[in-house]
Enzyme design. Sequence first.
Site, PDB file in Angstrom:
ATOM      1  N   HIS A 113     -18.574  59.564  -4.123  1.00 59.85           N
ATOM      2  CA  HIS A 113     -18.121  58.862  -5.318  1.00 59.85           C
ATOM      3  C   HIS A 113     -18.006  57.371  -5.101  1.00 59.85           C
ATOM      4  O   HIS A 113     -17.680  56.925  -3.998  1.00 59.85           O
ATOM      5  CB  HIS A 113     -16.744  59.393  -5.744  1.00 59.85           C
ATOM      6  CG  HIS A 113     -16.808  60.791  -6.249  1.00 59.85           C
ATOM      7  ND1 HIS A 113     -15.796  61.692  -6.063  1.00 59.85           N
ATOM      8  CD2 HIS A 113     -17.769  61.446  -6.928  1.00 59.85           C
ATOM      9  CE1 HIS A 113     -16.134  62.845  -6.610  1.00 59.85           C
ATOM     10  NE2 HIS A 113     -17.328  62.720  -7.137  1.00 59.85           N
ATOM     11  N   ALA A 124       7.087  62.561   1.098  1.00 59.55           N
ATOM     12  CA  ALA A 124       7.776  62.567  -0.212  1.00 59.55           C
ATOM     13  C   ALA A 124       8.149  63.975  -0.664  1.00 59.55           C
ATOM     14  O   ALA A 124       8.649  64.159  -1.768  1.00 59.55           O
ATOM     15  CB  ALA A 124       6.885  61.904  -1.253  1.00 59.55           C
ATOM     16  N   GLY A 125       7.845  64.970   0.182  1.00 53.84           N
ATOM     17  CA  GLY A 125       8.235  66.342  -0.161  1.00 53.84           C
ATOM     18  C   GLY A 125       7.148  67.106  -0.888  1.00 53.84           C
ATOM     19  O   GLY A 125       7.377  68.214  -1.391  1.00 53.84           O
ATOM     20  N   VAL A 150       1.787  69.413   1.631  1.00 51.85           N
ATOM     21  CA  VAL A 150       0.484  68.948   2.116  1.00 51.85           C
ATOM     22  C   VAL A 150       0.087  69.827   3.304  1.00 51.85           C
ATOM     23  O   VAL A 150       0.829  69.883   4.295  1.00 51.85           O
ATOM     24  CB  VAL A 150       0.550  67.459   2.547  1.00 51.85           C
ATOM     25  CG1 VAL A 150      -0.799  66.995   3.071  1.00 51.85           C
ATOM     26  CG2 VAL A 150       1.007  66.583   1.384  1.00 51.85           C
ATOM     27  N   PRO A 151      -1.036  70.528   3.211  1.00 56.22           N
ATOM     28  CA  PRO A 151      -1.428  71.388   4.337  1.00 56.22           C
ATOM     29  C   PRO A 151      -1.855  70.545   5.535  1.00 56.22           C
ATOM     30  O   PRO A 151      -2.041  69.333   5.414  1.00 56.22           O
ATOM     31  CB  PRO A 151      -2.614  72.180   3.770  1.00 56.22           C
ATOM     32  CG  PRO A 151      -3.163  71.337   2.673  1.00 56.22           C
ATOM     33  CD  PRO A 151      -2.016  70.548   2.114  1.00 56.22           C
TER      34      PRO A 151
END
Length: 617
Positions: free
Chosen positions: A275, A297-298, A301-302
């Site tokens: 992109h 930030a909680g 995220v894997p």
Amino acid sequence: MSNNHALFTRDTQAIFWNNNKKAIQRMLDYDYIIKREKPSIAAIVAPTSSAKFEKFFFGTEEVMIPIYRSTKEAVKNHPNADVLLNFASFRTAYDVTMDALNLDQFRVIMITAEGIPERHARLMNKKAREKGVLIIGPATVGAITPGAFKVANIGGTIENIVNSKLHRPGSCGLVTRSGGLFNELANIIARNADGIAEGVAIGGDRFVGSTFIDHMLRMEKNPQVKYMVLLGEVGGREEYKIIEAVKSGKITKPIIAWCIGTIAKYFSSGVQFGHAGASANADEETADAKNEAMRKAGIHVPKNFNELPHVIKGVYESLRGEGVIEPIQEPEVPPMPEDFAKAVAQGKVRRPRHFVCTISDDRGEEAVYAGVPISAVATPDTGYSIGDVITLLWFKKRYPRWATDFIETVIKTVADHGPAVSGAHNAKVTARAGKSVVESLVTGLLTIGPRFGGAIDGAAYYFKYAYDNKMSPKEFVNYMKKKGIPIPGIGHRIKSVRNPDKRVEGLKNYASKHFPATPLLAYALEVEKETTAKKENLILNVDGTIGILMVDMWRALGYSEKEIDEFIASGTLNAFFILGRSIGFIGHILDEKRLGMPMYRHPWDDILYKVDKAEEL
Ligand code: ACO
Ligand code: LMR
């Protein structure tokens, strides 16, 4: 239940800019499987089309979608269509969008073109924001609200859509940049959770009209969305806006996120992914930095992309456990009718044909006349004459030269016989009444019949019959007299024994020189002796000569009696006159036009008027 925060509903209708038949059909197929009442496309805009509508399938039925030449006209006629699917090319997409924004009807405009100049993209986006219009794209496959509305090709084929549970609402809000990965993610979410409630591929360009935050803030308010999945990319700072929204409490629903492009760190220089926007211009724009910031930030995220499905499953199951997500009753999906052409190609269906053609075939690279390509007969160097073309198309055979030369001699011989003959007269009168070439021509042709030019089949029939039944010429003449039928092929208005028809002489001479044998002609000449003995104009005329010689020709070529009888019965012999005389009729018609002749009115003094007063009954 109405949902003001859903991107689309089951009533949403779009105007599709560009007649992109495949994409529109896909939308209507989707409408069919989700059992929408109205098609999701209200109208098509195609500025260069002269068509008024395009037909599409809606299940097994067909619907007509109106076509307009401008968005303005479409909008005027479809005031409820509040979505514009702008499928214009990158050269036109900007103008189409700006024009549409001025019309103040669209709530959402989706732009598919890739490669729109960034300056234009920014202008479009600015104007849209001012007007409160949501732009999706450019460079996107669009968005979907499962069970309600799907933009064009998003989600892929119908099979893929059903497999990925995109035909009914689930509970995930999905945002991606890429369309391809959107489909992949939708599939992962269907397998590990209950599918998606709404999904948007925002597009891969640097300046897209709406970004992750626009959609995720809406999804936060949409009660159907219970959690969100964000698939970001290396490059840009959009993910930080999500982090802010989470921190400030604007987004409270669980988010699972992953930024692709973590591999970029293994390259020494900056990497530009597929992109236009997928390239990091600062450290915070790298995928790793963004993933780390989101994790802090909680956001879920894997560790890597492969782990994403497990994380989705985990979040989904805990929301199920908490009762936030209810189980889904799977709707019944109507079977998608298969396209006929595809089913035929796959040998799955068969159907009786309504027509049969055994003479020509236009399906290949080049049309063929009885198996011979046009280019192999058209030019003089091919050795094929008009006679050959006639025999290929009329009889599916190539005749020997003497026979095709005879056919051509016939055509040339009957091409015209002056303006006074019945057919030419009619054609001239018609042309003078202001009619076209074709109208005047058919008027002349319709004059051809048993008395004029159309006695050839009859002549062949009766002379052959008499000869085959071994009637003497006298017996034949008496037989016809008894039946009360003038012998077809005998007699002429102006030609006679003393004023012989040179055309007949020419045909007889040709046949005696080139035909292997002419027994029927010999018989006909004996009959002529009988008739001219009665009246000198009862000669064997041009129709009779052609009919009789054609029978001699076919017999010499080896045709069976049955085949010849079939030719006669189907009117084949008159066709030679029809073909030849068309040349002359057209000549007379063009003559009238060239001379600019006025309408013809027959003079009174040439008509015997004898009109008595009607008898009262
Ligand atoms: N067979 C037997 N007797 C005939 C034939 C015929 N084909 N044609 C005319 N006669 C007789 C009539 O019975 C009549 O006899 P009568 O005087 O004893 O009453 C006499 O000849 C004159 O008849 P008309 O109809 O006046 O003949 P005319 O010369 O006007 O007709 C025509 C010419 C129409 C061509 C006529 O001969 C005919 O019908 N022939 C058969 C059809 C035919 O071959 N048409 C093609 C002509 S060529 C062309 O159009 C390209
Ligand atoms: C023709 O060829 O049209 C004719 O023989 C008829 C005619 O009247 O001349």
